[in-house]
Design an enzyme around this catalytic site. Structure first.
Site, PDB file in Angstrom:
ATOM      1  N   GLU A   1      43.923  54.171  68.378  1.00 45.62           N
ATOM      2  CA  GLU A   1      43.748  54.154  69.829  1.00 45.62           C
ATOM      3  C   GLU A   1      44.639  53.133  70.542  1.00 45.62           C
ATOM      4  O   GLU A   1      44.137  52.155  71.137  1.00 45.62           O
ATOM      5  CB  GLU A   1      42.276  53.909  70.181  1.00 45.62           C
ATOM      6  CG  GLU A   1      41.340  54.942  69.583  1.00 45.62           C
ATOM      7  CD  GLU A   1      39.879  54.742  69.966  1.00 45.62           C
ATOM      8  OE1 GLU A   1      39.540  53.702  70.540  1.00 45.62           O
ATOM      9  OE2 GLU A   1      39.069  55.639  69.691  1.00 45.62           O
TER      10      GLU A   1
ATOM     11  N   GLU B   1      37.429  60.350  64.857  1.00 48.05           N
ATOM     12  CA  GLU B   1      36.159  59.777  65.314  1.00 48.05           C
ATOM     13  C   GLU B   1      35.487  60.764  66.248  1.00 48.05           C
ATOM     14  O   GLU B   1      36.154  61.372  67.101  1.00 48.05           O
ATOM     15  CB  GLU B   1      36.363  58.470  66.096  1.00 48.05           C
ATOM     16  CG  GLU B   1      36.794  57.285  65.301  1.00 48.05           C
ATOM     17  CD  GLU B   1      36.978  56.041  66.166  1.00 48.05           C
ATOM     18  OE1 GLU B   1      36.347  55.946  67.239  1.00 48.05           O
ATOM     19  OE2 GLU B   1      37.775  55.176  65.759  1.00 48.05           O
TER      20      GLU B   1
END
Ligand code: IFM
Length: 467
Positions: free
Chosen positions: A166, A357
């Site tokens: 991320e 995720e």
């Protein structure tokens, strides 16, 4: 029924990260990370907590491995703490740090679980931050040295590597909005940070392949689709604006070798860039960043709805009061996963996609019967896995799914107040308590299929996670 069955070989996993679960702050010569420093700064963490102990995974990892075995995981996504491997970010590796991950990898393999490490999940050695951190190109160079060190040690057993988790969060939450470590509010620096992260991803990809030619490498991006609040052109432009800076700023360089011109123009208009030339991009950088990837990791939690505010500026529309949201305030919107996967496939055509995720924060108590009946998490997971299955039917090359997270853990600026785990931690003892969703996920993995929604929810073998 066939639409509930996943393809043979579909990878079922769970994910964690070092800073969020390990604890062992000083154990084995670990150095200080920017999150240690940030959490120690009054007012930065909602519940005033830190990660000195966290889930104590550093000491209890063998117990946690038993939980993974009980779930029947095919893979475990964890991150390697740079400050364990190189306490000050550069130079000779710290043997005890590497030994820790070496033992974990070996034990996972013995258990038949693929180790799926992420090299950087936000825990920069503080010593590198003291020299400017990711805003400096030298940190990207240091990341390559760190990567080579780790891959040299583990690459004979680890096949798939994630470079960064991320980058948007690191750049924007950490350097533009100040909610994450190192807590800066400097939009121009955030753009340099984003570039150095992407550059280091490209360099690290090459370094990993140099060390282990058969290795597979990918980046993990937190994909958030933006939907216009209405058909008004201003709302459509607000959605374009969000998508440009949140998604395309990271995906375009990696898959197309260029920053998105419209999003660059937005940054110029905001005064965060002097002009359309990006001063921190050097000749050859974009070719490095666009090195072909073996897979793309996408984290998906929710969507955003955008509109043009009264001043014409883009802004997010909060979910309507009757919309289901998780404890993060994030709308439960599984359709965004299916649509997002299709869009990413259409626009970027990665070789394979892995949902790196997906999960939900809900706080459910332990009942008198000792059970944690986390029905809302179960519904969330079921909806998103159904969307993933539909994406497969749409032709998306989806190879795996990692549930966030194995354990309730340190949710960054929220401390321990947001609970994403399949397992809760008993306060004080840190004993792991399986939630109903752990039993459910175990059943999904065993069947390689989603159970019929109308089937009664049972725990199955209640001893599955006995410790
Ligand atoms: O806990 C985080 C994780 O570290 C990165 N992705 C999102 C999760 C939930 O917020």
């Amino acid at each position: 029924m066939a639409d509930l069955i996943f393809p043979d070989g579909f990878l079922w996993g769970a994910a964690t990260s070092a800073q969020q679960i390990e604890g062992g702050r000083h154990a084995g010569g670990r150095g200080e990370s920017i999150w240690d420093r940030f959490a120690a700064t009054p007012g930065k963490i909602a519940d005033g907590s830190d990660t000195g102990t966290a889930c104590d995974h550093y000491h209890r990892w063998r117990d946690d491995l038993r939980l993974m075995t009980g779930l029947g995981l095919g893979a475990y996504r964890f991150s390697i703490a740079w400050p364990r491997v190189q306490p000050t970010g550069t130079g000779a590796p710290n043997a005890a740090g590497l030994d820790f991950y070496d033992a974990l990898v070996d034990a996972l393999l013995v258990a038949g679980i693929e180790p799926f490490p992420t090299l950087y999940h936000w825990d920069l050695p503080q010593a590198l931050q003291d020299r400017g951190g990711w805003a400096e190109r030298a940190t990207a160079e240091a990341f390559v040295e760190y990567t080579a060190t780790v891959v040299h040690r583990l690459g004979d057993r680890v096949r798939r590597w994630v470079t960064h988790n991320e980058p948007w969060c690191i750049a924007v939450l950490g350097h533009e909005e100040g909610h994450h470590a190192p807590g800066h509010r400097d939009p121009a620096a955030a753009l340099r940070v984003a570039h150095h992260l992407l550059l280091s991803h490209g360099w690290a990809t090459a370094a990993i392949r140099r060390e282990v030619p058969r290795a597979e490498v990918g980046l993990v991006h937190n994909y958030c689709p933006a939907y216009p609040a209405s058909d008004r052109p201003g709302d459509h432009d607000a959605a374009r604006w969000f998508d440009g800076f949140f998604n395309r700023w990271y995906l375009d360089p990696v898959f197309k070798g260029a920053y998105p011109p419209d999003a660059v123009a937005d940054r110029v208009a905001a005064g965060h860039l002097p002009g359309p030339e990006l001063p921190f991009v050097r000749d050859g950088d974009l070719a490095v960043i666009a090195a072909p990837q073996d897979f793309l990791g996408l984290n998906y939690y929710s969507r955003v709805v955008m509109e043009a505010g009264p001043d014409g500026r883009p802004r997010a529309v909060p979910p309507a009061p009757d919309t289901p949201v998780t404890d993060m305030g994030w709308e439960v919107y599984p359709a965004g996963l299916r649509e997002g996967l299709a869009r990413v496939q259409r626009d970027y055509a990665p070789r394979r996609i892995i949902i790196a995720e997906n999960g939900a924060a809900y706080d459910d108590p332990v009942g008198a019967d000792g059970r944690i009946t986390d029905t809302r998490r179960l519904d969330y997971l079921r909806g998103h896995l159904l969307a993933a299955r539909q994406a497969l039917a749409d032709g998306v090359p989806l190879a795996g799914y990692f549930l966030w997270s194995l354990l309730d853990n340190f949710e960054w600026g929220y401390g321990y107040t947001k609970k994403f785990g399949l397992f809760a931690l008993e306060p004080g003892t840190l004993r792991r308590i399986p939630k109903d969703s752990a039993f459910w996920y175990r059943g999904v993995i065993a069947a390689n299929a989603l159970p019929d929604a109308t089937a009664p929810q049972t725990q199955g073998d209640t001893r599955a996670f006995d410790q």
